[in-house]
Design a protein around this motif. Sequence first.
Motif, short mmCIF file in Angstrom:
data_model
loop_
_atom_site.label_atom_id
_atom_site.label_comp_id
_atom_site.label_asym_id
_atom_site.label_seq_id
_atom_site.Cartn_x
_atom_site.Cartn_y
_atom_site.Cartn_z
N ARG A 1 0.82 -1.21 0.00
CA ARG A 1 0.00 0.00 0.00
C ARG A 1 0.85 1.26 0.00
NH1 ARG A 1 -4.28 2.20 4.15
NH2 ARG A 1 -6.03 2.68 2.76
N LYS A 2 1.96 1.23 0.76
CA LYS A 2 2.87 2.37 0.78
C LYS A 2 3.46 2.61 -0.62
CE LYS A 2 3.83 3.23 5.47
NZ LYS A 2 2.49 2.74 5.82
N LEU A 3 3.55 1.54 -1.40
CA LEU A 3 4.13 1.67 -2.74
C LEU A 3 3.05 1.84 -3.81
CD1 LEU A 3 6.99 -0.98 -2.41
CD2 LEU A 3 7.16 1.50 -2.31
N GLY A 4 1.83 2.09 -3.39
CA GLY A 4 0.79 2.50 -4.35
C GLY A 4 -0.19 1.43 -4.77
N ALA A 5 -0.10 0.22 -4.21
CA ALA A 5 -1.04 -0.83 -4.60
C ALA A 5 -2.36 -0.67 -3.83
CB ALA A 5 -0.44 -2.20 -4.30
N LYS A 6 -3.43 -1.19 -4.45
CA LYS A 6 -4.69 -1.31 -3.72
C LYS A 6 -4.66 -2.66 -3.02
CE LYS A 6 -7.33 2.24 -5.08
NZ LYS A 6 -6.34 3.27 -4.74
N THR A 7 -5.14 -2.70 -1.76
CA THR A 7 -4.91 -3.92 -0.96
C THR A 7 -6.21 -4.46 -0.37
OG1 THR A 7 -4.40 -2.56 0.97
CG2 THR A 7 -2.54 -3.24 -0.40
N LEU A 8 -6.31 -5.79 -0.33
CA LEU A 8 -7.49 -6.47 0.22
C LEU A 8 -7.04 -7.57 1.16
CD1 LEU A 8 -10.47 -7.48 0.39
CD2 LEU A 8 -10.07 -8.71 -1.75
N TRP A 9 -7.55 -7.56 2.37
CA TRP A 9 -7.32 -8.64 3.34
C TRP A 9 -8.60 -9.47 3.45
CZ3 TRP A 9 -3.36 -10.53 6.35
CH2 TRP A 9 -3.71 -11.41 7.38
N VAL A 10 -8.47 -10.79 3.27
CA VAL A 10 -9.61 -11.70 3.47
C VAL A 10 -9.27 -12.57 4.68
CG1 VAL A 10 -11.04 -13.50 2.47
CG2 VAL A 10 -10.07 -11.73 0.99
N ASP A 11 -9.95 -12.34 5.79
CA ASP A 11 -9.61 -13.08 7.01
C ASP A 11 -9.97 -14.55 6.84
OD1 ASP A 11 -10.19 -13.03 10.51
OD2 ASP A 11 -8.36 -12.40 9.51
N SER A 12 -9.18 -15.42 7.43
CA SER A 12 -9.38 -16.85 7.25
C SER A 12 -10.73 -17.31 7.78
CB SER A 12 -8.28 -17.62 7.99
OG SER A 12 -8.56 -19.00 8.01
N VAL A 13 -11.32 -18.30 7.11
CA VAL A 13 -12.59 -18.87 7.56
C VAL A 13 -12.42 -19.59 8.91
CG1 VAL A 13 -12.42 -21.12 6.39
CG2 VAL A 13 -14.65 -20.01 6.67
N ALA A 14 -11.17 -19.81 9.32
CA ALA A 14 -10.91 -20.39 10.64
C ALA A 14 -11.36 -19.47 11.76
CB ALA A 14 -9.42 -20.66 10.82
N ASN A 15 -11.37 -18.18 11.49
CA ASN A 15 -11.67 -17.21 12.55
C ASN A 15 -13.15 -16.96 12.62
OD1 ASN A 15 -8.83 -16.73 13.27
ND2 ASN A 15 -8.74 -15.96 11.19
N ALA A 16 -13.83 -17.93 13.24
CA ALA A 16 -15.29 -17.97 13.20
C ALA A 16 -15.93 -17.09 14.27
CB ALA A 16 -15.75 -19.41 13.39
N GLU A 17 -15.13 -16.61 15.21
CA GLU A 17 -15.73 -15.82 16.30
C GLU A 17 -15.10 -14.46 16.47
OE1 GLU A 17 -15.80 -18.48 19.66
OE2 GLU A 17 -17.17 -19.85 18.63
N GLU A 18 -13.88 -14.27 15.97
CA GLU A 18 -13.29 -12.92 15.97
C GLU A 18 -12.21 -12.86 14.89
OE1 GLU A 18 -11.49 -12.16 19.78
OE2 GLU A 18 -9.97 -13.69 19.49
N MET A 19 -11.89 -11.64 14.44
CA MET A 19 -10.86 -11.47 13.42
C MET A 19 -9.51 -11.97 13.97
SD MET A 19 -12.09 -9.98 10.61
CE MET A 19 -10.90 -9.00 9.68
N SER A 20 -8.65 -12.42 13.08
CA SER A 20 -7.31 -12.85 13.49
C SER A 20 -6.49 -11.64 13.91
CB SER A 20 -6.61 -13.54 12.31
OG SER A 20 -6.38 -12.59 11.28
N MET A 21 -5.37 -11.92 14.60
CA MET A 21 -4.48 -10.83 15.01
C MET A 21 -3.90 -10.14 13.80
SD MET A 21 -0.76 -10.75 16.69
CE MET A 21 -0.15 -10.88 15.02
#
Lengths: 151, 160
Positions: free
Chosen positions: A99-119
Amino acid sequence: MNRCRPKLLAIASGGGHWEQLMLVRDAFADAETSFVTTMPGLAERSGLTAYLVPDCNRNEKVKAAQCALKLLWLILRLRPDAIVSTGALPGFFAIAIGRKLGAKTLWVDSVANAEEMSMAGRLARNHADRWFSQWPAVAEAAGAEWHGAVL
Amino acid sequence: MILATVGTQLPFPRLLKALDRIALKHDLRVVAQCCEVVPGLSIEQRPFVAPAEFDELARDAAMIVGHAGIGTIIGADRVSRPLVLFPRKASLGEHRNEHQLATARSMEKREGIHVAWDEDQLEALLTGPALAPLRRGESPTRAGLIGAIAGFIAEAAPQR
């Protein structure tokens, strides 16, 4: 207005994170995609090739630094327009650096994290243009988007 | 043959020791991808199994037993075998947080996934009546996720 085919960096740690990236690979059909993972043999099993970076987690500071440096070098070389990661920590580094270098970024949290987002997902929030959870209740609680799940 | 897996990141001796006891008691053959070998066990242990070979072993197995990792679940789905999950517990130092308990809770009702919350349940699942296999199938919401990711990528394309 015409758009060029975007250059995509798709990154996931070996194991479940990579398996999930493979389950959404149809999304990459119209992009020029470079794959990055942490384990030899994985990409080849799916008929692909991938750059390899050292695996790391929150308890391994030296490996984390090595991983981040290798990703910096890769991203400077490849100059992706977009970066997508299904985790874990190496994916966060790619998103933060990219992102610092100009890319557009997408985070897809793992399906393992069924009750809260991962760290790593929570770290990625401030560096990702888009931020998905695969669980509706988790998305709502965390303020993330939900569009579906791989499983 | 029962194929066991602890995933590629961390060892899981509690699962392997339980499987060893059960295998000896009931004369079962277990092949375990173990990350680190636990000394003194009779089951076959291999720290690392290459992805292609793991798929082959999974096809030969009657069932897969593993930690509650997503790679394990996707792997069992790929070969349509019954999957028994034995979640790691952060309270026992087996992972960095309790997300495997959350994963197991969220997957427990799916056909083909059977959760053993303790060693007695593990033994019951491994030695009881035949277990339902995972059915190879599309998640009904996977297409929506793929569409959203594709849309994001398209918007990132540079303009001429």
